[in-house]
Write a protein that holds these residues in place. Structure first.
Motif, PDB file in Angstrom:
ATOM      1  N   PRO A  20       0.835  -1.202   0.000  1.00  0.00           N
ATOM      2  CA  PRO A  20       0.000   0.000   0.000  1.00  0.00           C
ATOM      3  C   PRO A  20       0.870   1.253   0.000  1.00  0.00           C
ATOM      4  N   SER A  21       0.317   2.353  -0.442  1.00  0.00           N
ATOM      5  CA  SER A  21       1.065   3.600  -0.482  1.00  0.00           C
ATOM      6  C   SER A  21       1.591   3.965   0.898  1.00  0.00           C
ATOM      7  N   GLY A  22       2.897   4.205   0.982  1.00  0.00           N
ATOM      8  CA  GLY A  22       3.504   4.605   2.249  1.00  0.00           C
ATOM      9  C   GLY A  22       3.140   6.005   2.659  1.00  0.00           C
ATOM     10  N   ILE A  23       2.525   6.774   1.759  1.00  0.00           N
ATOM     11  CA  ILE A  23       2.143   8.142   2.087  1.00  0.00           C
ATOM     12  C   ILE A  23       0.896   8.161   2.968  1.00  0.00           C
ATOM     13  N   THR A 337      14.650   5.292  13.161  1.00  0.00           N
ATOM     14  CA  THR A 337      14.412   5.013  11.752  1.00  0.00           C
ATOM     15  C   THR A 337      13.391   6.012  11.227  1.00  0.00           C
ATOM     16  N   SER A 338      13.238   6.035   9.929  1.00  0.00           N
ATOM     17  CA  SER A 338      12.260   6.949   9.326  1.00  0.00           C
ATOM     18  C   SER A 338      10.851   6.695   9.857  1.00  0.00           C
ATOM     19  N   GLU A 339      10.453   5.427   9.925  1.00  0.00           N
ATOM     20  CA  GLU A 339       9.108   5.102  10.403  1.00  0.00           C
ATOM     21  C   GLU A 339       8.952   5.413  11.880  1.00  0.00           C
ATOM     22  N   GLU A 340       9.986   5.121  12.674  1.00  0.00           N
ATOM     23  CA  GLU A 340       9.912   5.437  14.099  1.00  0.00           C
ATOM     24  C   GLU A 340       9.783   6.935  14.324  1.00  0.00           C
ATOM     25  N   PHE A 341      10.563   7.708  13.587  1.00  0.00           N
ATOM     26  CA  PHE A 341      10.502   9.160  13.714  1.00  0.00           C
ATOM     27  C   PHE A 341       9.099   9.661  13.374  1.00  0.00           C
ATOM     28  N   ALA A 342       8.555   9.213  12.232  1.00  0.00           N
ATOM     29  CA  ALA A 342       7.240   9.686  11.797  1.00  0.00           C
ATOM     30  C   ALA A 342       6.141   9.284  12.778  1.00  0.00           C
ATOM     31  N   VAL A 354       5.848  12.103   6.196  1.00  0.00           N
ATOM     32  CA  VAL A 354       5.978  10.805   5.529  1.00  0.00           C
ATOM     33  C   VAL A 354       7.383  10.252   5.746  1.00  0.00           C
ATOM     34  N   PRO A 355       7.510   9.006   6.216  1.00  0.00           N
ATOM     35  CA  PRO A 355       8.839   8.405   6.343  1.00  0.00           C
ATOM     36  C   PRO A 355       9.511   8.277   4.984  1.00  0.00           C
ATOM     37  N   GLY A 363      15.664   6.101   0.778  1.00  0.00           N
ATOM     38  CA  GLY A 363      15.048   7.179   1.544  1.00  0.00           C
ATOM     39  C   GLY A 363      15.070   6.945   3.036  1.00  0.00           C
ATOM     40  N   GLU A 364      15.556   5.757   3.461  1.00  0.00           N
ATOM     41  CA  GLU A 364      15.671   5.485   4.892  1.00  0.00           C
ATOM     42  C   GLU A 364      16.635   6.492   5.529  1.00  0.00           C
TER      43      GLU A 364
END
Length: 393
Positions: A20-23, A337-342, A354-355, A363-364
């Motif tokens: 699915p779209s990560g946005i 990480t990008s996801e943790e930050f977001a 958006v991560p 983009g990580e």
């Protein structure tokens, strides 16, 4: 009885394999929260200028509610070609070289399906818009990511591309100004890429939806206007970003007559035509909308400088964007990480972004922030991000 049927097994494996779209994930969460500032979705906060909306109202009053030609209103195609001649001195034929689509998203999809046979590889510089790889896979092609490095200001070089080309490579997709980094390419850089395309006999899909949104003295260079590139390029553009017309869903593709005829085949069986009301509005945008567009771009530039200075002062390393309306700060100094930050920023400070890994593996370590929102919201978001970053350390 159908209760015991596993419907997932009946879905195409290609569709199953596409994430699915990560946005969208973080904004589905944010929609259920209060006091959230969104720096996420790439949508102008401006309303479509009244003159453009009024043309649509007038069209409805006059009863313009029918289908148009598959390729779109000839009047609109003529304006699109006139724009290319006026801005880039490129000659396109309105009757054979233009296809009006339901947003640039449709143009991207059918361009991929037109040129890619099963197993064909397409080079896609990353970080990149989330649809690129998915559309290539849905067309039966093989997306080949080519990382663009921060050391090169997120620009792609022929050397980067050469490292990934094979005998199965058929096409190259570039998107500049870039989403998510805001990077642009100079004429010299684009010429180098064009020579690479000629050397390997590649078709180039050039997504230029952010072409009107450039800053700091940068001027957009249309890839199709480079030597030997007009017939080799499928040029994609539209009205969503520059004219604040996201919901109108109106875009277009320009290329040689054979490519456009093939794209039109898919378009006529899937979409038939873009909505006539949106096409009427697009005609008005091209004829009389430039002054409104320039005013919006000037405002984006102010916001760009505000968010760049703000995030830098907050302790995040930032590449200064020169186009589009995104900034791509490096968040590795936080240890997240990008996801943790977001996710933590959303939960603790109610700021949605958006991560970076949503735009490819390279983009990580980054996050994407859109500055297509008000100065007041950007200022408050920066304060919240700074508070969050301080506590991370």
């Amino acid at each position: 009885m159908t209760e015991n049927i596993d419907w997932n097994k009946r879905i195409s494996p290609v569709v199953h394999a596409i994430p699915p779209s990560g946005i969208r994930r973080f904004f589905d969460i944010a929609a259920e929260m209060e006091d959230v500032i969104s720096l996420g979705v790439g949508e102008p906060d401006f309303i479509t200028p009244w003159a453009i909306r009024e043309s649509c109202v007038y069209g409805l009053e006059q009863g313009y509610t029918s289908y148009t030609a598959n390729r779109g209103l000839l009047e609109l195609r003529e304006e699109i070609c006139a724009l290319q001649k006026r801005n880039f001195n490129i000659d396109y034929e309105p009757k054979t070289d233009v296809l009006v689509t339901v947003g640039v998203s449709e143009a991207l999809d059918i361009a991929m399906r037109t040129i890619l046979a099963p197993g064909d590889e397409i080079l896609i510089p990353e970080p990149c818009y989330v649809s690129y790889k998915a559309c290539a896979a849905l067309a039966g092609g093989v997306p080949v990511p080519v990382p663009a490095k921060i050391e090169n200001n997120f620009s792609i070089t022929p050397e980067d591309l050469e490292a990934h080309v094979t005998d199965k490579t058929k096409a190259l997709l570039i998107g500049y100004p870039n989403n998510p980094t805001g990077a642009v390419l100079s004429r010299e850089q684009l010429i180098a890429i064009s020579r690479f395309a000629v050397k390997h006999d590649l078709i180039v899909i050039s997504d230029e939806i952010y072409g009107d949104l450039t800053y700091g003295g940068e001027r957009h260079i249309c890839f199709a206007g480079l030597p030997e590139m007009k017939d080799r390029t499928i040029l994609l553009n539209g009205f969503s970003k520059a004219y604040a017309m996201t919901g109108w869903r109106i875009g277009y593709a320009l290329s040689n007559p054979d490519i456009i005829a093939a794209m039109t085949k898919i378009h006529q069986y899937t979409m038939l035509c873009a909505p006539i009301t949106a096409q009427i509005a697009a005609v008005e945008a091209l004829r009389n909308g430039e002054k409104y567009m320039k005013k919006m771009v000037s405002e984006y530039d102010k916001r760009r400088r505000l968010i760049y200075d703000g995030l830098t002062n907050a302790g995040l390393k930032c590449f200064e964007p020169k186009g589009a309306f995104y900034i791509f700060p490096d968040i590795t100094s936080t240890g997240l990480t990008s996801e943790e930050f977001a996710e933590k920023l959303l939960m603790k400070e109610h700021v949605a972004l958006v991560p970076g890994n949503a735009f490819g593996e390279c983009g990580e370590g980054y996050v994407r922030c859109s500055y297509a929102t008000s100065v007041a919201k950007i200022s408050e978001a920066i304060a919240r991000i700074e508070h969050f970053v301080q506590h991370c350390r």
